[in-house]
Design a protein around this motif. Structure first.
Motif, PDB file in Angstrom:
ATOM      1  N   ARG A  71       3.041   1.743  -2.517  1.00 45.85           N
ATOM      2  CA  ARG A  71       3.433   1.928  -3.914  1.00 45.85           C
ATOM      3  C   ARG A  71       2.701   3.120  -4.527  1.00 45.85           C
ATOM      4  NH1 ARG A  71       2.163  -3.625  -6.723  1.00 45.85           N
ATOM      5  NH2 ARG A  71       0.281  -3.383  -5.468  1.00 45.85           N
ATOM      6  N   ARG A  82       1.934  -8.580  -2.944  1.00 44.14           N
ATOM      7  CA  ARG A  82       2.434  -7.353  -3.571  1.00 44.14           C
ATOM      8  C   ARG A  82       3.372  -6.557  -2.675  1.00 44.14           C
ATOM      9  NH1 ARG A  82      -0.083 -10.022  -7.780  1.00 44.14           N
ATOM     10  NH2 ARG A  82      -0.519  -8.597  -9.499  1.00 44.14           N
ATOM     11  N   ASN A  96       0.804  -1.226   0.000  1.00 43.44           N
ATOM     12  CA  ASN A  96       0.000   0.000   0.000  1.00 43.44           C
ATOM     13  C   ASN A  96       0.836   1.275   0.000  1.00 43.44           C
ATOM     14  OD1 ASN A  96       0.924   0.031   2.630  1.00 43.44           O
ATOM     15  ND2 ASN A  96      -1.090  -0.151   3.591  1.00 43.44           N
ATOM     16  N   TYR A 106       0.416   0.132 -10.633  1.00 44.20           N
ATOM     17  CA  TYR A 106       1.071   0.330  -9.345  1.00 44.20           C
ATOM     18  C   TYR A 106       2.571   0.330  -9.572  1.00 44.20           C
ATOM     19  CZ  TYR A 106      -3.407  -0.540  -7.046  1.00 44.20           C
ATOM     20  OH  TYR A 106      -4.709  -0.463  -6.629  1.00 44.20           O
ATOM     21  N   HIS A 107       3.256   1.276  -8.924  1.00 45.49           N
ATOM     22  CA  HIS A 107       4.687   1.476  -9.142  1.00 45.49           C
ATOM     23  C   HIS A 107       5.448   1.216  -7.840  1.00 45.49           C
ATOM     24  CE1 HIS A 107       3.114   3.407 -12.675  1.00 45.49           C
ATOM     25  NE2 HIS A 107       2.677   4.459 -12.012  1.00 45.49           N
ATOM     26  N   SER A 108       6.345   0.228  -7.845  1.00 45.98           N
ATOM     27  CA  SER A 108       7.197   0.012  -6.680  1.00 45.98           C
ATOM     28  C   SER A 108       8.289   1.065  -6.581  1.00 45.98           C
ATOM     29  CB  SER A 108       7.824  -1.388  -6.731  1.00 45.98           C
ATOM     30  OG  SER A 108       6.840  -2.380  -6.552  1.00 45.98           O
ATOM     31  N   HIS A 139       0.393   4.822  -7.405  1.00 42.41           N
ATOM     32  CA  HIS A 139      -0.784   4.276  -8.075  1.00 42.41           C
ATOM     33  C   HIS A 139      -1.323   5.299  -9.055  1.00 42.41           C
ATOM     34  CE1 HIS A 139      -5.244   2.968  -7.949  1.00 42.41           C
ATOM     35  NE2 HIS A 139      -4.600   2.243  -8.842  1.00 42.41           N
ATOM     36  N   ASN A 178       6.686  -2.208 -12.410  1.00 46.58           N
ATOM     37  CA  ASN A 178       5.300  -1.787 -12.583  1.00 46.58           C
ATOM     38  C   ASN A 178       4.386  -2.996 -12.625  1.00 46.58           C
ATOM     39  OD1 ASN A 178       6.050   0.869 -12.643  1.00 46.58           O
ATOM     40  ND2 ASN A 178       5.780   1.141 -14.850  1.00 46.58           N
TER      41      ASN A 178
END
Length: 238
Positions: free
Chosen positions: A12, A208, A10, A23-25, A14, A46
């Motif tokens: 990441r 995730r 949560n 969603y991007h780490s 978005h 991604n």
């Protein structure tokens, strides 16, 4: 002494564009976090869902190793090297962008979304001739073990890239324990939980979540539910 950095799902970035839910780490496009720019040479992770019939129009890349792993559905690919392929769940695709390529990607299905990871690594050599590779993996080879899907060696298992990196995937039944041994001194390991939950050296990770580990020789995994993991061993120096 191992060093770890925990990236909960949560935290990441978005962006929901309607046709694309991403969603991007690590920092990407309009989402920028100065503490989440990269992990060693791992620049982009991604987690994309592409709506039916939609996709990315033709766009350029250079001097980047670009890895695509479909999770659900198909992705149609076209590029300036003349490749026109469809990648499916169980496939892995890599492009060495090198001196420069252009490509497009879209979901060819009218009634189903496509889910995929797109991962970018900085290469260890710049301005190589662009190249494309796509293979189909036997996913049964990752049941309760780690299947190598990427390496620096064209003669080794999986695809290869211009970087001293190794990727593995594992589908672990609840209660399974397994170790990962580092391939190259100085590399770090970024663990990403695709689904389920797992303890990594005792640290509980859920779906995730990401965990970066440096200064290690071995990492131990214990699946606390049926779980699917992606392991990315990468150089920490660019």
């Amino acid at each position: 002494m191992k060093n770890i950095i925990l990236h909960k799902a949560n935290t990441r970035g978005h962006a929901n564009h309607g046709w694309l839910n991403a969603y991007h780490s690590f920092s990407f496009a309009s989402w920028y976090n100065p503490e989440r720019v990269q992990f060693g040479v791992l620049r982009v992770l991604n987690d994309d869902t592409v709506a039916s019939g939609m996709g990315f129009g033709t766009h350029p890349h250079d001097n980047m190793e670009i890895i695509t792993i479909p999770l659900e559905g198909d992705l149609a690919h076209k590029d300036s090297m003349g490749n026109a392929e469809t990648i499916k769940t169980g496939d892995i695709q890599v492009m060495s962008a090198g001196t420069g390529i252009q490509h497009s990607e879209f979901n060819p299905n009218a009634d189903h979304h496509t889910k995929l990871f797109q991962i970018w690594l900085f290469p260890k050599v710049r301005n190589v001739a662009p190249r494309y590779q796509q293979i189909t993996l036997d996913t049964s080879d990752r049941h309760n073990k780690l299947q190598q899907i990427l390496s620096p060696d064209a003669d080794d298992a999986g695809v290869w890239i211009y970087q001293d990196a190794w990727f593995h995937m594992g589908n672990l039944d609840k209660g399974t324990t397994i170790d990962y041994n580092r391939k190259k001194v100085g590399n770090g390991l970024y663990v990403f939980v695709i689904k389920g939950s797992v303890k990594v050296d005792g640290q509980e990770l859920e779906q995730r979540d990401g965990l970066g580990i440096t200064d290690f020789d071995k990492v131990s995994f214990e699946a606390t539910s049926d779980t699917e993991v992606l392991l990315m061993e990468v150089p920490m120096e660019q």
